[in-house]
Scaffold this motif. Structure first.
Motif, short mmCIF file in Angstrom:
data_model
loop_
_atom_site.label_atom_id
_atom_site.label_comp_id
_atom_site.label_asym_id
_atom_site.label_seq_id
_atom_site.Cartn_x
_atom_site.Cartn_y
_atom_site.Cartn_z
N MET A 235 16.20 -49.71 -47.32
CA MET A 235 14.82 -49.30 -47.85
C MET A 235 14.42 -47.91 -47.34
N TYR A 236 13.19 -47.38 -47.73
CA TYR A 236 12.79 -46.38 -47.55
C TYR A 236 11.21 -46.33 -47.27
N MET A 237 10.74 -45.36 -46.30
CA MET A 237 9.25 -45.31 -46.52
C MET A 237 9.22 -43.54 -46.12
N ILE A 238 9.07 -42.92 -47.33
CA ILE A 238 9.09 -41.73 -47.60
C ILE A 238 7.79 -40.90 -46.89
N ILE B 180 14.68 -43.71 -43.58
CA ILE B 180 15.36 -44.65 -44.61
C ILE B 180 15.57 -45.95 -43.16
N MET B 181 15.96 -47.08 -43.89
CA MET B 181 16.34 -48.26 -43.03
C MET B 181 17.41 -48.83 -43.62
N ILE B 182 18.28 -49.13 -42.81
CA ILE B 182 19.56 -50.09 -43.06
C ILE B 182 19.49 -51.27 -42.49
N VAL B 183 19.17 -52.45 -43.47
CA VAL B 183 19.19 -53.70 -43.01
C VAL B 183 20.21 -54.66 -43.34
N GLY B 184 20.20 -55.77 -42.80
CA GLY B 184 21.28 -56.72 -43.02
C GLY B 184 22.86 -56.42 -42.59
N ALA B 185 22.90 -55.34 -41.88
CA ALA B 185 24.03 -55.14 -41.56
C ALA B 185 24.81 -56.02 -40.60
N ASP B 186 26.38 -56.11 -40.55
CA ASP B 186 26.40 -56.92 -39.36
C ASP B 186 26.41 -56.35 -37.95
N ALA B 187 25.98 -57.25 -36.90
CA ALA B 187 25.51 -56.91 -35.71
C ALA B 187 26.52 -55.58 -35.03
N LYS C 292 12.82 -39.32 -33.58
CA LYS C 292 13.25 -38.00 -34.28
C LYS C 292 14.81 -38.47 -34.55
N SER C 293 15.35 -39.35 -34.10
CA SER C 293 16.93 -39.49 -34.21
C SER C 293 17.05 -41.05 -34.60
N PRO C 294 18.21 -41.34 -35.21
CA PRO C 294 18.37 -42.83 -35.45
C PRO C 294 18.38 -43.75 -34.35
N TYR C 295 17.84 -44.84 -34.66
CA TYR C 295 17.61 -45.89 -33.57
C TYR C 295 17.66 -47.29 -34.29
N VAL C 296 17.87 -48.24 -33.48
CA VAL C 296 17.72 -49.60 -33.94
C VAL C 296 16.39 -50.16 -33.63
N MET C 297 15.78 -50.61 -34.46
CA MET C 297 14.27 -51.10 -34.53
C MET C 297 14.61 -52.93 -34.50
N HIS D 292 17.19 -53.44 -37.51
CA HIS D 292 17.62 -52.69 -38.66
C HIS D 292 17.83 -51.16 -38.00
N LEU D 293 18.50 -50.23 -38.71
CA LEU D 293 18.69 -48.81 -38.31
C LEU D 293 17.61 -48.16 -39.05
N MET D 294 16.91 -47.38 -38.05
CA MET D 294 15.70 -46.47 -38.73
C MET D 294 16.32 -44.93 -38.58
N ALA D 295 16.39 -44.34 -39.70
CA ALA D 295 16.82 -43.13 -39.60
C ALA D 295 15.86 -42.05 -40.20
#
Length: 91
Positions: free
Chosen positions: A18-21, A50-57, A72-77, A85-88
């Motif tokens: 997913m994304y939120m431009i 961008i968000m990566i959702v639904g990945a294995d733990a 400002k860096s990738p993290y898990v929300m 999900h991963l926020m990048a």
């Protein structure tokens, strides 16, 4: 998104992007259903990402899961919830 909106567990094995431009509105990093900031819900502001959702733990294990992340860096929300999900950031 259907699982989140209906307060259900997301289906396993369904990875999504997913994304939120334009960035997001402020949100709690610990409570997926928070509607306003409180002293305990770690409200954060996000820029374009961008968000990566639904990945294995295990996918999320190498990323920070702080309640107060460096956005400002990738993290898990929502770490530790069915909706983690991963926020990048993209800028």
């Amino acid at each position: 998104m259907g699982a989140y909106l209906n307060h259900k567990t997301p289906p396993a094995g369904k990875v999504g992007l997913m994304y939120m431009i334009s960035g997001g509105t402020d949100a709690s990093n610990t409570d997926p259903y928070a509607t306003k900031p409180t002293a305990a819900n770690h409200w954060i502001k996000t820029g374009p990402h961008i968000m990566i959702v639904g990945a294995d733990a295990g996918f999320y294990e190498t990323y920070p899961k702080s309640a107060d992340p460096d956005t400002k860096s990738p993290y898990v929300m929502w770490a530790g919830t069915p909706y983690q999900h991963l926020m990048a950031p993209i800028n």
